[in-house]
Design an enzyme around this catalytic site. Structure first.
Site, PDB file in Angstrom:
ATOM      1  N   ASP A 107     -12.310 -12.456   7.828  1.00 12.40           N
ATOM      2  CA  ASP A 107     -11.579 -12.741   6.598  1.00 12.40           C
ATOM      3  C   ASP A 107     -11.846 -14.170   6.127  1.00 12.40           C
ATOM      4  O   ASP A 107     -12.121 -15.057   6.942  1.00 12.40           O
ATOM      5  CB  ASP A 107     -10.064 -12.603   6.841  1.00 12.40           C
ATOM      6  CG  ASP A 107      -9.629 -11.151   6.951  1.00 12.40           C
ATOM      7  OD1 ASP A 107     -10.400 -10.263   6.536  1.00 12.40           O
ATOM      8  OD2 ASP A 107      -8.517 -10.911   7.455  1.00 12.40           O
ATOM      9  N   TYR A 115       0.628 -10.898  41.323  1.00 16.53           N
ATOM     10  CA  TYR A 115       1.382 -10.144  42.333  1.00 16.53           C
ATOM     11  C   TYR A 115       0.738 -10.255  43.720  1.00 16.53           C
ATOM     12  O   TYR A 115       1.409 -10.250  44.740  1.00 16.53           O
ATOM     13  CB  TYR A 115       1.503  -8.676  41.920  1.00 16.53           C
ATOM     14  CG  TYR A 115       2.567  -8.439  40.870  1.00 16.53           C
ATOM     15  CD1 TYR A 115       3.912  -8.528  41.197  1.00 16.53           C
ATOM     16  CD2 TYR A 115       2.233  -8.130  39.557  1.00 16.53           C
ATOM     17  CE1 TYR A 115       4.905  -8.313  40.241  1.00 16.53           C
ATOM     18  CE2 TYR A 115       3.207  -7.909  38.593  1.00 16.53           C
ATOM     19  CZ  TYR A 115       4.541  -7.997  38.944  1.00 16.53           C
ATOM     20  OH  TYR A 115       5.516  -7.787  38.004  1.00 16.53           O
TER      21      TYR A 115
END
Lengths: 372, 372
Positions: free
Chosen positions: A253, A107
């Site tokens: 995991d 922006y």
């Protein structure tokens, strides 16, 4: 490349960077004064310009560069965006000592060029690319350009830091922990009393370890990033390893995604290959879950069948040059393929809620059962 | 429903809950002793059993219940799962004073029923539903059952809390803030010196406010949840509002998703309607961004066209009973429709990096420009 001592001294770092940006601007002016077209030579960010540095164990960028020429109309827009991003970063971030996000910077750059209807940037990808150009041109982290990444993750352990005017004890953070900021460049470690650092991808696992005071009983630091590691967490891991020689153990995991989290912490990533020096920790070790844990800790009935997308990712992982020549990793990928299944850290809870803190982790660490 | 004083006293809360779970078990035994089929009467969790309580401004569950009968084979599995979840929670969580996640609890429940090949649960949705059944049967938060939700978000401000043995000052947390845990039930507020609480959905906005010491200059608490609010953040907001009468202001994007975040904080959600009493804060106010800010703060060129999915969500929002009778909100939805566009908080950075902290927020708060 700057030394760590330099990098951690915000004032020197700022002054260096500001000088580099001024040099960039002066170079453009000098070329303009010769009536030539100004240009930047920017390292190419494609797979063909990336390689694995076997000696230093990291993904690095090779030295192919492309010239971005202001008067080549195919380059004008990008050249102008990069130069404008440098100006905004110099004036509105470094000089004011403020930091911002990529979205805010978009922006800040999104303005109409006077007397035209053309916006300097239309999409965030353009300002993101300009920041990446500057990281490459200035050879520094975007955090040092005061452009922050997403903030996520928390930490606990016997560590005292100084952050701005605040002294923060990571061992007095209750059930929440200290929230790891996106930018950890200016944090000073005042006291570090720990034997190792345990990184875990999951906040639920961190909660269990924190509640069981695992970090206190085992004199370590526990840190999580709620999934993929953020740049802030990767920088903290690297700094604790480099500055305090602490071993870093990774707990994820047993699936291609978990192993990739480890891979990124250890070797860096292809997308950020130019920053491996600053973001990767080649000495970190993979603690688990590994394929052998499954039989050993009775997790077989908790295996989860691989999906097509897992299998595809597994095949990619197997072929990464930093995995494919290692027998230990070949064995892991073979086990995953043989079971055609993955396993989650939480599966250890089937053995008892504190099985992970009382049995699994102490045993793995005592026996140095790590993959490298 | 328990009083707040009770809820915040962990020991009483635990004892109460443990008694309720024992009562549940005794009830099953009593029915079995009469040679009848044991059953639970559980409130129905469908939209038809949810309504908006206009007086108390919250989404609530109506009193339709369904009987779950052990000897009805369509109910046997669910009945057994709920009873088993109660047993695991009682023995492995409440009695051991440990907490866990829904994923871990799934693994703790995932076992084969002796002498069969049937698993008690096969998918996490089954154990999740069992926990939700228990929340309804026991009329309490799953956090008090020691089953935690996702942890996310951080906080800063002139507040001192006690969490376990740790005293934590939210005004000495550097650039990171205190990481809000998933379970905030047992946190004691020791000192709260603030005039209001500002919640924001985005961590980048929080970083700007923290760096500008907004909370110090404006004597407030700033808290973010990195997107949709977590249960931990919603509970903290409710507690700060109820226990210290602090106004809560919500700062989100001007789009249907931002407004929905506000809606959930204020009124609760349809999915958790049975917990609105504990999770919602009917007195909170919407600070911005609102449709009028767009012209007033010169954000028109930073509007982003609505996508189909935004328009669809906007239509749903307009028709929520808690919005549709309010002219202020009708106006907001009309503005969004007229522009056919949304706007992000970060757009304020186009006006200057600290425009939000120096101009936008102080002005809105001083003029009490809130939507209700």
């Amino acid at each position: 490349m700057k030394t760590d001592a330099e990098r951690h001294n915000s004032k020197i770092s700022n002054a260096n960077l500001e000088m580099k940006i001024r040099n960039l601007g002066n170079f453009v002016i000098d070329v303009l004064n010769t009536n030539e077209s100004p240009y930047f030579d920017i390292p190419i960010r494609t797979l063909s310009n990336v390689e694995f540095d076997k000696e230093n164990l990291k993904i690095v960028m090779k030295d192919k560069k492309s010239r971005r020429n202001f008067l080549n109309i195919a380059h004008t827009r990008k050249f102008t965006q990069t130069l404008s991003a440098a100006a905004v970063i110099y004036k509105e971030l470094l000089q004011t000592e403020k930091t911002t996000s990529l979205r805010d910077l978009f922006y800040m750059l999104k303005r109409t060029i006077p007397d035209t209807k053309i916006n300097l940037v239309d999409e965030q990808i353009e300002s993101d690319n300009a920041v990446e150009d500057l990281e490459l041109l200035l050879d520094d982290l975007r955090e040092n350009l005061h452009v922050n990444a997403k903030k996520k993750g928390s930490v606990a352990g016997n560590v005292v830091i100084k952050d701005g005017d605040d002294i923060i004890a990571w061992n007095k953070m209750g059930s929440g922990g200290w929230a790891v900021p996106s930018n950890v460049e200016n944090i000073e470690f005042k006291g570090v009393d720990a034997k190792f650092v345990l990184f875990m991808e999951k906040d639920a696992v961190w909660n269990r370890l924190n509640e069981d005071k695992f970090w206190k009983k085992n004199n370590c630091i526990i840190i999580e990033s709620g999934g993929q590691t953020t740049r802030g967490v990767r920088r903290i891991l690297q700094r604790l390893n480099k500055e305090f020689s602490l071993p870093i153990y990774v707990l994820v995991d047993f699936d291609p995604w978990g192993i990739y989290i480890y891979s990124v912490i250890k070797y860096g990533s292809i997308g950020l290959s130019h920053l491996s020096d600053m973001l990767s920790t080649p000495k970190c070790k993979f603690l688990g879950l590994n394929g052998n844990d499954i039989e050993k800790y009775g997790l077989k009935k908790h295996l989860i069948k691989l999906k097509d997308v897992d299998i595809q990712r597994l095949e990619e992982m197997k072929n990464y040059v930093w995995f494919k020549d290692k027998n230990d990793w070949k064995e892991q990928f073979d086990i995953m393929k043989k079971f055609n299944a993955k396993a989650e850290i939480e599966a250890l809870s089937a053995r008892g809620i504190s099985f992970i803190t009382e049995k699994y982790l102490p045993e793995k660490i005592a026996n140095k059962e790590f993959l490298d």
